[in-house]
Design an enzyme around this catalytic site. Sequence first.
Site: not given
Length: 286
Positions: A52, A96, A119
């Site tokens: 990422k 994460q 997200d």
Amino acid sequence: MTILDGKALSDKIKEEVKVEVEQLQKEKHITPGLAVILVGNDAASATYVGMKAKACKNAGIYSVVHEMPDTISQDEILDIIDRMNENPNLDGILVQLPLPPQVDTTTILEAIDPQKDVDGFHPYNVGRMVSNLDAFLPATPFGVMRMLEEYNIDLVGKNVCIIGASDIVGKPMAALMINAKATVEVCNSKTKDLKAHTLNADILIVAAGRVNLVTEDMVKEGAIVVDVGINRLETGKLVGDVDFEGCKEKCSYITPVPGGVGPMTIAMLLKNTVKAAKLREDRESK
């Protein structure tokens, strides 16, 4: 049989994002910013976060990774998220997953400003997605929808079977398919006679995390198969949840693993981050 090439499409999207970032910098003097919280030392998570960060750098997006020990307390993570929420240079915040057991995932995700929830996991964005309103969409289902669009696959009236009912993939995937006027079934580990459901599917989306869960006899002729699973064999080889070699000749379209859905996830995260930056500019200009 046509391969749904997520790698090629993700490269195309990343180039589009790069152009958008350059325009924002030139016209609005804004550089999109993304912060990632990584807790613990899980190798797979660390690798994914590194990918990422690299993708952000290549696209011109400012990114920062906050690495924390797996002994960190929930309150400490919440304090960091509060500071990120207040930081005007950060447009996107993502945590994460998974998190260590002493940390409640729902509490952490709900603490993120919905306007920075790139997200798409905050209940605010989930609710808007289900209601078919503009929202940040979870990157993996968003990537699947974008891939099907790229290949001009019409979803209206199609029978869609989704294996896996997670908050990250299965549930949002179902919502997006319903919004696209498909007829949707969602199967899980308790589903009886899974094969009966998959054989009825025009489009089969598999996100269960189990090697070779779907075999050739479970796929109807001409079906479109999207394999979201990613599993590492003892040999180190990456495979999906679908027996690719066994199923591919029966499919009209199929995603490979690797090179299918995986690259799309990161590409759509970048798209969401740029979207957040544009929304910030809109708010600041009013």
